[in-house]
Write a protein that holds these residues in place. Structure first.
Motif, short mmCIF file in Angstrom:
data_model
loop_
_atom_site.label_atom_id
_atom_site.label_comp_id
_atom_site.label_asym_id
_atom_site.label_seq_id
_atom_site.Cartn_x
_atom_site.Cartn_y
_atom_site.Cartn_z
N GLY A 178 0.82 -1.21 0.00
CA GLY A 178 0.00 0.00 0.00
C GLY A 178 0.85 1.26 0.00
N ARG A 179 1.94 1.26 0.77
CA ARG A 179 2.85 2.41 0.80
C ARG A 179 3.50 2.63 -0.57
N ILE A 180 3.88 1.53 -1.20
CA ILE A 180 4.51 1.62 -2.52
C ILE A 180 3.51 2.13 -3.55
N ALA A 181 2.29 1.59 -3.52
CA ALA A 181 1.26 2.02 -4.48
C ALA A 181 0.93 3.51 -4.29
N PHE A 182 0.78 3.94 -3.04
CA PHE A 182 0.49 5.34 -2.77
C PHE A 182 1.64 6.24 -3.23
N SER A 183 2.87 5.80 -3.00
CA SER A 183 4.04 6.58 -3.41
C SER A 183 4.10 6.72 -4.93
N ILE A 184 3.82 5.65 -5.64
CA ILE A 184 3.83 5.71 -7.11
C ILE A 184 2.73 6.63 -7.60
N LEU A 185 1.55 6.51 -7.03
CA LEU A 185 0.43 7.37 -7.41
C LEU A 185 0.75 8.84 -7.19
N LEU A 186 1.33 9.15 -6.04
CA LEU A 186 1.67 10.54 -5.74
C LEU A 186 2.75 11.07 -6.68
N PHE A 187 3.73 10.23 -7.00
CA PHE A 187 4.80 10.64 -7.91
C PHE A 187 4.26 10.89 -9.32
N VAL A 188 3.44 10.00 -9.81
CA VAL A 188 2.86 10.17 -11.15
C VAL A 188 2.00 11.43 -11.20
N HIS A 189 1.24 11.66 -10.14
CA HIS A 189 0.40 12.86 -10.11
C HIS A 189 1.25 14.13 -10.10
N SER A 190 2.38 14.09 -9.39
CA SER A 190 3.26 15.26 -9.39
C SER A 190 3.84 15.50 -10.79
N LEU A 191 4.10 14.42 -11.53
CA LEU A 191 4.59 14.58 -12.90
C LEU A 191 3.55 15.25 -13.79
N MET A 192 2.28 14.96 -13.56
CA MET A 192 1.22 15.61 -14.33
C MET A 192 1.23 17.11 -14.11
N HIS A 193 1.48 17.51 -12.88
CA HIS A 193 1.55 18.95 -12.60
C HIS A 193 2.81 19.56 -13.21
N PHE A 194 3.89 18.79 -13.26
CA PHE A 194 5.10 19.29 -13.91
C PHE A 194 4.86 19.50 -15.40
N ILE A 195 4.10 18.60 -16.02
CA ILE A 195 3.75 18.77 -17.43
C ILE A 195 2.93 20.04 -17.63
N GLY A 196 2.02 20.32 -16.69
CA GLY A 196 1.26 21.57 -16.76
C GLY A 196 2.18 22.77 -16.70
N PHE A 197 3.20 22.71 -15.86
CA PHE A 197 4.18 23.79 -15.77
C PHE A 197 4.92 23.97 -17.09
N ILE A 198 5.37 22.86 -17.68
CA ILE A 198 6.11 22.92 -18.94
C ILE A 198 5.24 23.52 -20.05
N LYS A 199 3.98 23.09 -20.12
CA LYS A 199 3.09 23.59 -21.18
C LYS A 199 2.85 25.09 -21.04
N VAL A 200 2.57 25.54 -19.82
CA VAL A 200 2.25 26.95 -19.63
C VAL A 200 3.48 27.82 -19.78
N TRP A 201 4.62 27.38 -19.26
CA TRP A 201 5.84 28.19 -19.32
C TRP A 201 6.37 28.27 -20.74
N GLY A 202 6.08 27.24 -21.54
CA GLY A 202 6.48 27.26 -22.95
C GLY A 202 7.89 26.78 -23.20
N PHE A 203 8.35 25.81 -22.43
CA PHE A 203 9.67 25.24 -22.66
C PHE A 203 9.73 24.58 -24.03
N PRO A 204 10.92 24.48 -24.61
CA PRO A 204 11.03 23.84 -25.93
C PRO A 204 10.50 22.40 -25.93
N LEU A 205 10.52 21.72 -24.79
CA LEU A 205 9.99 20.36 -24.72
C LEU A 205 8.49 20.29 -24.92
#
Length: 102
Positions: free
Chosen positions: A4-31
């Protein structure tokens, strides 16, 4: 319990990556041109560096809450609460995209 700890950790990490993608899209990085899905977020927040910072803040608080959770600190949920609230604000701001999960 460990699974359960591992599953929750993976879920939280993946969700944080989604927010990082939002940052990249809005900021307009070349990526951002590799992120081919089209969202209303692009037109609603183009040029809004404040919105980009809010996406990054949410990503950062999720990563910090994950680290504190993995260190088994009893107050990890306070950091996670800040991350959850800021994520909810972004969901409300971008509901047209969030309801479909992207």
């Amino acid at each position: 319990m460990l699974a359960g700890r591992i599953a929750f950790s993976i879920l939280l990490f993946v969700h944080s990556l989604m927010h990082f993608i939002g940052f990249i899209k809005v900021w307009g990085f070349p990526l951002s041109h590799y992120l081919t899905y089209g969202t209303k977020m692009e037109s609603a927040a183009t040029g809004s560096k404040t919105t980009a910072v809010f996406w990054m803040f949410t990503c950062f608080t999720m990563v910090v809450s994950l680290a504190v959770y993995l260190l088994q600190k009893p107050w990890w949920w306070l950091v996670a609460l800040v991350a959850i609230l800021s994520s909810q604000i972004l969901i409300i701001m971008y509901w047209r995209d969030a309801r479909y999960g992207y």
